[in-house]
Design an enzyme around this catalytic site. Structure first.
Site, short mmCIF file in Angstrom:
data_model
loop_
_atom_site.label_atom_id
_atom_site.label_comp_id
_atom_site.label_asym_id
_atom_site.label_seq_id
_atom_site.Cartn_x
_atom_site.Cartn_y
_atom_site.Cartn_z
CG ASN A 1 5.29 2.42 1.99
OD1 ASN A 1 4.86 3.58 1.55
ND2 ASN A 1 4.92 1.45 1.39
N GLY A 2 4.45 4.31 4.64
CA GLY A 2 3.23 4.42 5.37
C GLY A 2 3.23 5.65 6.26
CE1 TYR B 1 -1.63 5.07 -11.06
CE2 TYR B 1 -0.51 5.64 -8.76
CZ TYR B 1 -0.77 5.85 -10.36
OH TYR B 1 0.20 6.95 -10.72
CG ASP C 1 -7.84 6.24 -15.54
OD1 ASP C 1 -6.73 5.48 -15.28
OD2 ASP C 1 -7.74 7.45 -15.79
CG ASP C 2 -5.48 3.68 -12.65
OD1 ASP C 2 -5.79 4.52 -11.56
OD2 ASP C 2 -4.54 3.67 -13.27
CB THR D 1 -2.34 1.32 -13.87
OG1 THR D 1 -1.41 2.27 -13.78
CG2 THR D 1 -2.32 0.50 -12.77
CB CYS E 1 8.02 5.33 0.14
SG CYS E 1 8.00 6.69 0.85
N GLY F 1 7.94 5.90 -6.10
CA GLY F 1 8.28 7.15 -5.95
C GLY F 1 9.42 7.70 -6.66
#
Length: 540
Positions: free
Chosen positions: A105-106, A260, A370-371, A308, A2, A31
């Site tokens: 966030n977490g 990312y 790609d990442d 990314t 988030c 998010g």
């Protein structure tokens, strides 16, 4: 994963909501499921607007005008578990003690034991399996134990220090106390990011907390500084107080932020995300060159998978003396597929999101950069798109090593069996996604690519690659319960139940027994529909 934001303006007569809204739009990549803002106005009154949807859809001019006050907290949410309801959006609120608003966030990994403590000892009702609600109530309970009519900064530091002793996991949090100020704190390992900045105004200094430095840059703030692991910061209109409130732990920020999640123009823990991705491309070029020579394969063109991986792909192409081309054109009005709930939705949106230009693929051996490769959904569709427009061979190079383990710190890695690299060799991964060859970055090279820009960081959380969890306490039983909760088929079923209006009053994320609940960073707070702060969303 988030995005969180807190803002305090020195002039309380100026509304903070417009800046918070702009800041959240800059964190939208973290998010896209739901968003919310709560502000604090005259006499400590809170004003709230939150709902499912993108920032631009939820916060129009009318919605912002109703968010009164010179300080506030904002949040953008991406779903990890459970159904989607606008009440699941953060920030959360409790009225006692003092009136607290909270954004997080977490993810915590000791949810069941904390639920038991809340129930039996603190006597606080936890309505959900959300660790955000748990953290808020732990903080509130610790403050309440002071028994004071008015608290001071030492009381707040002690409350947060107590919380850090009680919790295990990853958390970056922003809180607001009614009529007092804003607060930020970060888990002792510093797994999830949050920083602070200031700017001069006509009347004094404004202060900002945010997940990424890009918010400070865009809103005219300077002197960006990361909140340190185990540190709490309290900001009022009288000044700034900082204190380390946790016992010493290994500093280990999540390396996947650099791979990312974070924007390339952000700086996290003193490391430029952009520079780290350049270094990833340089290191990956060495590995790709070695593997291609061993396999006797030549490459005609390097093409990034937007967005990314662009930085790394360009550096890789330059290092290998290969042409770099933009072979995929992106529809910017479709969300990031990795953070979309449900495998079917992700697969469907890949082709809506990208279009392959035949002239860059036809008759060529193509190296796609790609990442990372998570479920393999996006990779498989993209590889097929390349072959559909005439690519002779498709080689995939990943800036990250194979992802074989669940993330328990707030990123919605699916169950291990849904990870394409789980239980597979590199060759088997290539077969699963339809590539002629897959080349992965080595873990030492990835860590070195990031750490070189801040050697003071001793290590990084690389648990999705190694299965080693820096906090400890991650048992096989916990992982099993988490996987039951996160599996795509479970999420789809819960979403369907929600749409059909099936009752879940006696259920939390599909579990009837509270003892079996596992904390998740996807808050399910249906009580907000009927109690708590008035939600001004969609009110004329």
């Amino acid at each position: 994963m988030c995005g969180i934001l807190g803002l305090l303006l020195h002039d309380p007569s100026v509304d903070a909501a417009p800046d918070i809204c702009e800041g959240l739009s800059l964190l939208q990549h973290r998010g896209q499921d739901a968003c919310g803002i709560v502000t604090c106005g005259p006499k400590g009154r809170f004003f709230q607007c939150k709902a499912n949807g993108m920032v631009r859809d939820v916060f129009d001019e009318k919605a912002i005008s109703k968010l009164i006050g010179g300080m506030g907290v904002g949040h953008v949410r991406y779903p990890t578990a459970g159904s989607s309801n606008h009440a699941e959006a953060q920030p959360f609120y409790v009225n006692s003690p003092y009136g607290i608003v909270f954004a997080h966030n977490g993810n915590l990994i000791d949810g069941p034991s904390l639920l038991q403590y809340m129930d039996a000892t603190a006597h606080r009702h936890i309505n959900t399996s959300s660790d955000s609600e748990l953290l808020l109530n732990l903080f509130a309970n610790n403050l309440q134990q002071t028994g004071k009519f008015r608290i001071n900064e030492d009381d707040i530091f002690n409350a947060i220090g107590g919380l850090m002793k009680q919790c295990t996991g990853a958390y970056a949090c922003v809180a607001m106390l009614a009529g007092f100020g804003i607060i930020a704190f970060r888990d002792p390992n510093g797994i999830r990011p949050v920083g602070m900045a200031s700017r001069r105004s006509n009347s004094g200094k404004d202060y900002l907390f945010a997940s990424e430095s890009i918010v400070a840059d865009a809103l005219g703030f300077s002197e960006w500084e990361d909140v340190k692991p185990g540190e709490a910061v309290i900001i009022t209109r009288s000044g700034v107080s900082r204190k380390h409130v946790a016992e010493h732990a290994t500093f280990a920020p999540d390396i996947f932020e650099f791979v990312y999640f974070a924007r390339p123009d952000s700086v996290l823990d003193g490391i430029s995300v952009y520079r780290s991705r350049m270094a990833m491309g340089d290191a990956l070029a060495v590995e790709v060159d070695k593997v291609l020579k061993a396999c006797g394969i030549t490459v005609d063109v390097v093409i990034p998978v937007p967005d990314t991986s662009r930085v790394a792909a360009l550096n890789l192409a330059q290092k290998l003396n290969l042409p770099y081309r933009e072979g995929f054109i992106k529809n910017r009005y479709v969300g990031r597929t990795f953070i979309m709930p449900g495998q079917q939705m992700r697969r469907k949106n890949v082709r809506r999101k990208l279009n392959a230009m035949a002239l860059e693929f036809s008759g060529k051996n193509v190296l796609l950069v790609d990442d990372s490769i998570v479920r393999g959904t996006t990779s498989k569709e993209i590889i097929q798109m390349a072959k559909d427009v005439g690519a002779k061979k498709v080689i995939v190079a990943s800036c990250a090593p194979p992802i074989r383990y669940s993330n328990v710190y707030g990123i919605d890695m699916p169950s291990r069996t849904e990870l394409v690299a789980y239980g597979r060799t590199t060759q088997e991964i290539a077969e699963a996604i339809g590539a002629d060859l897959v080349v992965f970055q080595t873990l030492p090279d990835l860590v070195a690519s990031v750490r070189q820009f801040n050697p003071s960081i001793p290590t990084f959380d690389c648990s999705v690659f190694t299965g080693e969890y820096v906090t400890g306490g991650v048992s096989e039983e916990y992982l099993h319960q988490l996987e039951l909760l996160r599996a795509d088929n479970v999420k789809n079923k819960l979403a369907a139940n929600s749409l059909e209006g099936k009752g879940e009053g006696d259920m939390v994320n599909g579990f009837h027994d509270r003892e079996t609940m596992v904390a998740s960073s996807g808050p399910i707070n249906r009580a907000d529909d009927t109690v708590g702060l008035h939600n001004t969303w969609n009110i004329s």
